[in-house]
Design a protein around this motif. Sequence first.
Motif, PDB file in Angstrom:
ATOM      1  N   ALA A   1       3.190   2.038   2.429  1.00 18.38           N
ATOM      2  CA  ALA A   1       3.691   2.408   3.746  1.00 18.38           C
ATOM      3  C   ALA A   1       5.201   2.190   3.776  1.00 18.38           C
ATOM      4  O   ALA A   1       5.728   1.309   3.100  1.00 18.38           O
ATOM      5  N   LYS A   2       5.869   2.992   4.551  1.00 16.02           N
ATOM      6  CA  LYS A   2       7.332   2.920   4.629  1.00 16.02           C
ATOM      7  C   LYS A   2       7.749   2.163   5.894  1.00 16.02           C
ATOM      8  O   LYS A   2       7.345   2.515   7.006  1.00 16.02           O
TER       9      LYS A   2
ATOM     10  N   LYS B   1       2.986   5.853   7.668  1.00 17.02           N
ATOM     11  CA  LYS B   1       2.054   6.083   6.567  1.00 17.02           C
ATOM     12  C   LYS B   1       1.234   7.316   6.900  1.00 17.02           C
ATOM     13  O   LYS B   1       0.730   7.450   8.015  1.00 17.02           O
ATOM     14  N   ASP B   2       1.124   8.191   5.942  1.00 18.25           N
ATOM     15  CA  ASP B   2       0.377   9.440   6.116  1.00 18.25           C
ATOM     16  C   ASP B   2       0.854  10.219   7.340  1.00 18.25           C
ATOM     17  O   ASP B   2       0.061  10.788   8.084  1.00 18.25           O
TER      18      ASP B   2
ATOM     19  N   SER C   1       0.811  -1.219   0.000  1.00 15.58           N
ATOM     20  CA  SER C   1       0.000   0.000   0.000  1.00 15.58           C
ATOM     21  C   SER C   1       0.845   1.271   0.000  1.00 15.58           C
ATOM     22  O   SER C   1       0.307   2.364  -0.039  1.00 15.58           O
TER      23      SER C   1
END
Length: 105
Positions: A19-20, A36-37, A17
């Motif tokens: 995400a890191k 993420k975000d 998706s």
Amino acid sequence: MITDEEIRKVIAPLLLSGAKMLDKHCPKCGSPLFEKDGKVFCPVCEYREKQKKEKVKGVEEKLTEKLTQLANSLPEDIDELEKYLKIMGKIIEVLEKYRRLEGGR
């Protein structure tokens, strides 16, 4: 320790998706932390907490269903009625404990 199921159900989808994965690990479970975000989080701990809440909710639903069944079939005999009321009281106690576990719902 992270299970294979958690890797498949939680970590792999996160990577897909966008995400890191960070070079830091969760102090509680050892999983890599993700971002993420703008939010840094442990996906494994979040997954486990969600699983726990679902399990508690399932037990709570079954207890509530049983309580309803008992309430709908109260006997007229006073001795039997006392037994039902004792059982219903115990179910209510357990429900209250589960609700406290769930965060005071």
